[in-house]
Design a protein around this motif. Structure first.
Motif, PDB file in Angstrom:
ATOM      1  N   THR A 217     -25.725 -17.379 -12.809  1.00 43.88           N
ATOM      2  CA  THR A 217     -24.673 -18.107 -12.112  1.00 43.88           C
ATOM      3  C   THR A 217     -24.800 -19.600 -12.404  1.00 43.88           C
ATOM      4  OG1 THR A 217     -23.576 -18.369  -9.956  1.00 43.88           O
ATOM      5  CG2 THR A 217     -25.981 -18.432  -9.962  1.00 43.88           C
ATOM      6  N   ASN A 218     -23.803 -20.353 -12.027  1.00 48.26           N
ATOM      7  CA  ASN A 218     -23.824 -21.821 -12.115  1.00 48.26           C
ATOM      8  C   ASN A 218     -23.625 -22.397 -10.716  1.00 48.26           C
ATOM      9  OD1 ASN A 218     -21.862 -21.796 -15.201  1.00 48.26           O
ATOM     10  ND2 ASN A 218     -24.057 -21.661 -14.943  1.00 48.26           N
ATOM     11  N   PRO A 219     -24.115 -23.603 -10.446  1.00 50.78           N
ATOM     12  CA  PRO A 219     -23.904 -24.212  -9.138  1.00 50.78           C
ATOM     13  C   PRO A 219     -22.470 -24.730  -8.972  1.00 50.78           C
ATOM     14  CG  PRO A 219     -25.146 -25.712 -10.540  1.00 50.78           C
ATOM     15  CD  PRO A 219     -24.969 -24.442 -11.313  1.00 50.78           C
ATOM     16  N   ILE A 224     -20.311 -19.022  -7.762  1.00 49.85           N
ATOM     17  CA  ILE A 224     -21.204 -18.492  -6.722  1.00 49.85           C
ATOM     18  C   ILE A 224     -20.519 -17.375  -5.959  1.00 49.85           C
ATOM     19  CG2 ILE A 224     -22.404 -19.031  -4.556  1.00 49.85           C
ATOM     20  CD1 ILE A 224     -22.831 -21.874  -5.684  1.00 49.85           C
ATOM     21  N   ALA A 246     -29.971 -19.621 -11.819  1.00 46.76           N
ATOM     22  CA  ALA A 246     -29.019 -20.708 -11.588  1.00 46.76           C
ATOM     23  C   ALA A 246     -29.066 -21.620 -12.808  1.00 46.76           C
ATOM     24  CB  ALA A 246     -29.379 -21.471 -10.318  1.00 46.76           C
ATOM     25  N   GLN A 266     -23.699 -30.263  -6.888  1.00 44.33           N
ATOM     26  CA  GLN A 266     -24.658 -29.264  -7.347  1.00 44.33           C
ATOM     27  C   GLN A 266     -25.820 -29.106  -6.371  1.00 44.33           C
ATOM     28  OE1 GLN A 266     -26.070 -29.571 -11.365  1.00 44.33           O
ATOM     29  NE2 GLN A 266     -24.189 -28.714 -12.210  1.00 44.33           N
ATOM     30  N   TYR A 269     -24.598 -26.831  -3.717  1.00 40.65           N
ATOM     31  CA  TYR A 269     -24.425 -25.453  -4.201  1.00 40.65           C
ATOM     32  C   TYR A 269     -25.759 -24.791  -4.523  1.00 40.65           C
ATOM     33  CZ  TYR A 269     -19.423 -26.446  -4.490  1.00 40.65           C
ATOM     34  OH  TYR A 269     -18.125 -26.756  -4.178  1.00 40.65           O
ATOM     35  N   LYS A 270     -26.755 -25.569  -4.963  1.00 41.54           N
ATOM     36  CA  LYS A 270     -28.093 -25.007  -5.186  1.00 41.54           C
ATOM     37  C   LYS A 270     -28.664 -24.451  -3.886  1.00 41.54           C
ATOM     38  CE  LYS A 270     -30.340 -28.372  -7.101  1.00 41.54           C
ATOM     39  NZ  LYS A 270     -31.524 -29.091  -7.610  1.00 41.54           N
ATOM     40  N   ILE A 273     -27.012 -21.202  -3.116  1.00 43.40           N
ATOM     41  CA  ILE A 273     -27.516 -20.103  -3.953  1.00 43.40           C
ATOM     42  C   ILE A 273     -28.815 -19.549  -3.371  1.00 43.40           C
ATOM     43  CG2 ILE A 273     -28.506 -19.540  -6.210  1.00 43.40           C
ATOM     44  CD1 ILE A 273     -26.455 -21.500  -7.432  1.00 43.40           C
ATOM     45  N   VAL A 282     -34.898 -17.037  -7.167  1.00 42.08           N
ATOM     46  CA  VAL A 282     -33.914 -17.808  -7.933  1.00 42.08           C
ATOM     47  C   VAL A 282     -34.657 -18.707  -8.903  1.00 42.08           C
ATOM     48  CG1 VAL A 282     -32.042 -19.498  -7.830  1.00 42.08           C
ATOM     49  CG2 VAL A 282     -32.267 -17.777  -6.018  1.00 42.08           C
ATOM     50  N   GLU A 284     -34.218 -21.783 -11.612  1.00 45.44           N
ATOM     51  CA  GLU A 284     -33.295 -22.863 -11.946  1.00 45.44           C
ATOM     52  C   GLU A 284     -33.498 -23.300 -13.391  1.00 45.44           C
ATOM     53  OE1 GLU A 284     -33.506 -26.038  -9.157  1.00 45.44           O
ATOM     54  OE2 GLU A 284     -33.151 -24.751  -7.404  1.00 45.44           O
TER      55      GLU A 284
END
Length: 390
Positions: A217-219, A224, A246, A266, A269-270, A273, A282, A284
């Motif tokens: 996924t991406n932040p 998400i 991530a 970000q 959003y991190k 996640i 997770v 990164e």
């Protein structure tokens, strides 16, 4: 064989993560195949070398391949394709049109499963890493064993039996009238042989000691949300996820004011996640200053992802389906993280429980202890849908 499926929304970097994972597995001495089942292949671009349908060695212990649905079609579905072409030509279509229409929608997904099963049976490789299609297509692929089983039990097997009895009686009159013959045994057996392979593979896909899905996924808000839905749907199909990657996080050393707002978003959003996918681990991965093309770039990604770790380990074992007995009552508990109860529809027919979330549906064949009982209520508790039977 260890089976690792990489999936996520299109463009999140799952091909790069799959290739880097393959590099690390090969480095540890595992014979590893990275297989792309995405119709829009980019594995060759990631390794920066030509790839084809057959495995090509990238370096010691590492091979790559890109599924060619047309090759699989001819090898596994040739008799059916020729019959459908004959039928369409008898109805007035020319040869090219008939051959194109003989390739049924969704066949590339079925061939992806068949190819996975073949590698599993051959046992040539220790690790099979699937660079799958974007999330929606990958979920359709994972739902195929359930859906195909439903159709085979209710429609195809009875039709196959009727065809075998009637063909010798009807065939002499049939072809002169309509212009094509009735399907022979080879044509009628092919779909069921496919089903048997897919059904056998389902046992492997739902065995969390052998198979894991890793969500890339991406932040970003939309990415998400899709990843969260994918996690819930994977659980619905009893396929365990053991890690979230991530990807493309802007590093702290980037101080240009242009990226400041982006970095702030970000950061939020991190946190989402980590919170929403908990207890899944997770990892990164930063946004690199170069493209992830070629082995040197993939080596750098491999070090970031795994360092000294073994990627074949099961990072987290999810229990997606369980039956619990409390006193004289049974309950079936389904792990559906992040799904509100009002989005779930339940119904029971015979010994099957139908669970529907949005446009995804699963027909669960109930254990004998529950098959004779009726659902008596359901509630969501700690991401589990708990269905009581009485």
């Amino acid at each position: 064989m260890r089976l690792i499926l990489m999936t996520g929304k299109g463009g999140v970097g799952k091909t790069s993560v799959a290739a880097a994972t393959g590099l690390r597995c090969a480095e540890l001495g595992y014979k590893t195949l990275v297989l792309s089942t995405d119709p829009a292949h980019s594995l060759a671009d990631s390794f920066d070398m030509e790839m084809g349908h057959d495995p090509r060695q990238v370096r010691p212990n590492l091979w790559g391949a890109e599924l060619d649905a047309l090759v699989e079609l001819e090898a596994n579905w040739g008799a059916v394709k020729r019959y459908i072409t004959e039928v369409l030509q008898a109805r007035g279509l020319d040869g090219v049109q008939a051959e194109e229409l003989a390739i049924l929608p969704g066949m590339d997904e079925i061939f992806g499963l068949v190819r996975m099963k073949r590698h599993y049976d051959e046992g040539t490789f220790d690790v099979l890493i699937i660079d799958s299609a974007p999330t929606g297509t990958a979920l359709r692929l994972l739902s195929l064993p359930e859906v195909s089983g439903w159709y085979m039990r209710r429609f195809y097997k009875p039709l196959q039996g009727i065809s075998a009895v009637l063909r010798p009686l009807v065939e002499p009159l049939f072809k002169p009238i309509v212009g094509f013959s009735l399907p022979d045994n080879e044509v009628m057996d092919a779909p069921y042989e496919f089903y048997e392979q897919i059904e056998a593979l389902e046992k492997v896909l739902t065995d969390s000691t052998q198979t894991s899905v890793r969500l890339v996924t991406n932040p970003e808000k939309m990415v998400i949300k899709e990843s969260l839905r994918a996690h819930a749907y994977l659980s619905l199909y009893n396929v365990g996820t053991d890690m979230v990657v991530a990807n493309r996080i802007i590093p702290d050393e980037v101080t240009d004011p242009f990226f400041q707002r982006w970095k702030e978003n970000q950061k939020q959003y991190k946190e989402e996640i980590h919170e929403n996918f908990s207890p899944l681990p997770v990892k990164e991965v930063p946004l690199y200053s170069e493209e992830m093309c070629g082995l040197p770039a993939l080596e750098r990604l491999k070090e970031t992802l795994y360092a000294d770790e073994d990627p074949t380990q099961v990072y987290y074992k999810e229990t997606t389906v369980r039956v619990v007995q409390e006193q004289n009552q049974y309950s079936l508990e389904l792990y559906l993280p992040g799904v509100p109860k009002d989005q779930i529809q339940l119904s029971k027919t015979g010994d099957e429980l139908n669970v529907r979330i949005g446009n995804h549906r699963r027909n669960l064949v109930l254990p004998q202890a529950l098959a004779a009982l009726q659902p008596a209520g359901a509630k969501m508790e700690e991401d589990y849908l708990k269905i009581r039977f009485a």
